[in-house]
Design an enzyme around this catalytic site. Structure first.
Site, PDB file in Angstrom:
ATOM      1  N   CYS A   1      -8.589 112.704  99.594  1.00  0.00           N
ATOM      2  CA  CYS A   1      -9.097 111.426  99.939  1.00  0.00           C
ATOM      3  C   CYS A   1      -7.783 110.625 100.960  1.00  0.00           C
ATOM      4  O   CYS A   1      -7.765 111.229 102.059  1.00  0.00           O
ATOM      5  CB  CYS A   1      -9.138 110.659  98.641  1.00  0.00           C
ATOM      6  SG  CYS A   1      -9.807 109.165  98.642  1.00  0.00           S
TER       7      CYS A   1
ATOM      8  N   ASP B   1     -21.401 111.695 100.772  1.00  0.00           N
ATOM      9  CA  ASP B   1     -20.119 110.573 100.827  1.00  0.00           C
ATOM     10  C   ASP B   1     -20.688 109.439 101.370  1.00  0.00           C
ATOM     11  O   ASP B   1     -21.226 109.280 102.446  1.00  0.00           O
ATOM     12  CB  ASP B   1     -19.079 111.370 101.751  1.00  0.00           C
ATOM     13  CG  ASP B   1     -17.955 110.646 101.405  1.00  0.00           C
ATOM     14  OD1 ASP B   1     -17.843 109.555 101.113  1.00  0.00           O
ATOM     15  OD2 ASP B   1     -16.775 111.415 101.681  1.00  0.00           O
TER      16      ASP B   1
ATOM     17  N   HIS C   1     -18.127 111.596  97.921  1.00  0.00           N
ATOM     18  CA  HIS C   1     -16.766 111.256  98.004  1.00  0.00           C
ATOM     19  C   HIS C   1     -15.999 111.437  96.850  1.00  0.00           C
ATOM     20  O   HIS C   1     -16.326 111.349  95.794  1.00  0.00           O
ATOM     21  CB  HIS C   1     -16.338 109.935  98.768  1.00  0.00           C
ATOM     22  CG  HIS C   1     -15.065 109.775  99.195  1.00  0.00           C
ATOM     23  ND1 HIS C   1     -14.803 110.267 100.327  1.00  0.00           N
ATOM     24  CD2 HIS C   1     -13.891 109.271  98.662  1.00  0.00           C
ATOM     25  CE1 HIS C   1     -13.271 109.915 100.629  1.00  0.00           C
ATOM     26  NE2 HIS C   1     -12.969 109.388  99.805  1.00  0.00           N
TER      27      HIS C   1
END
Length: 232
Positions: free
Chosen positions: A120, A168, A198
């Site tokens: 991330c 996402d 995500h």
């Protein structure tokens, strides 16, 4: 099993965790956290990498912030995390990431080079660090900063693996394709997962996609074995 260490920076010591493989030495990996910090999940992934034979350093990237604790039980945990991330100065943070790579090169337990892995927020940081320093390999999971870093793509020369979910909400599929076009070259693998959102590797129920997480980890293990092997 981990131990606490300090990583020198121009502004003082950045705390970090070091995970050793069973032999006590091996190639190095600097693992960069997601926006929630050095959580139990990130530490579990560090332990997974150590089990593969790597010495893993996990720097506390939020070390400059006064209050960096996030309460996962709160409904606004994601907002808390994004608030912390927004307080960081990006060039300073990249400098801290590079300092962690330098410390890994100097670590007595590390031989065979140093790679970077990030999740991330840390996936984008790992990409920028790979563009700014000589690393042996890059693995980036859904690097959230990547859309704004594509001008650095030519500077990332290490063998690289990128993971993205195609469901996402933060990095839409068309942006994923733009990232793919920018980073694609010899030595780059780009894996996508149709149903995954995500942070799909994060085991928290709001994020986790079991099939994508397992598939991405298999790809990561295979990629590291091919491009950044452990000799012993």
């Amino acid at each position: 099993m981990s131990e606490r260490i300090d990583i020198p920076t121009a502004d003082g010591a950045m705390p970090a965790l070091r995970f050793l493989p069973e032999p006590g030495s091996g190639p190095g990996i600097v693992l960069f956290q997601e926006i929630f910090g050095v959580t139990d999940y990130i530490q579990a992934r560090a332990a997974d990498l150590a089990a593969l034979g790597y010495v893993v350093l996990v720097p506390e990237i939020y070390w400059r912030l006064e209050d960096s604790e996030i309460d996962y039980s709160r409904e606004d945990a994601l907002e808390q995390a994004m608030g912390l991330m927004s307080q960081l100065d990006w060039p300073t943070t990249v400098g801290d990431g590079v300092a962690a790579v330098v410390a890994a090169r100097d670590d007595e337990h590390i031989d065979g080079g140093v790679g970077v892995v990030g999740f991330c927020f840390g996936g984008g940081l790992a990409f920028n660090v790979a563009a700014s320093s000589d690393v042996g390999v890059l693995v980036s999971y859904y690097g959230s900063a990547l859309p704004g870093l594509l001008d650095l793509a030519d500077d990332v020369t290490a063998p690289s693996l990128h993971h993205f979910g195609l469901a996402d909400d933060f990095i839409p599929a068309d942006v994923v394709e733009r990232i793919r076009a920018a980073v694609t070259r010899d030595g780059v693998r780009f894996e996508t997962y149709d149903e995954a959102g995500h942070a799909f590797d994060n085991p928290h129920p709001m994020f986790h996609h079991e099939e994508a997480s397992a598939a991405a980890w298999r790809h990561t293990v295979d990629f590291l074995a091919a491009e950044f092997p452990v000799d012993h």
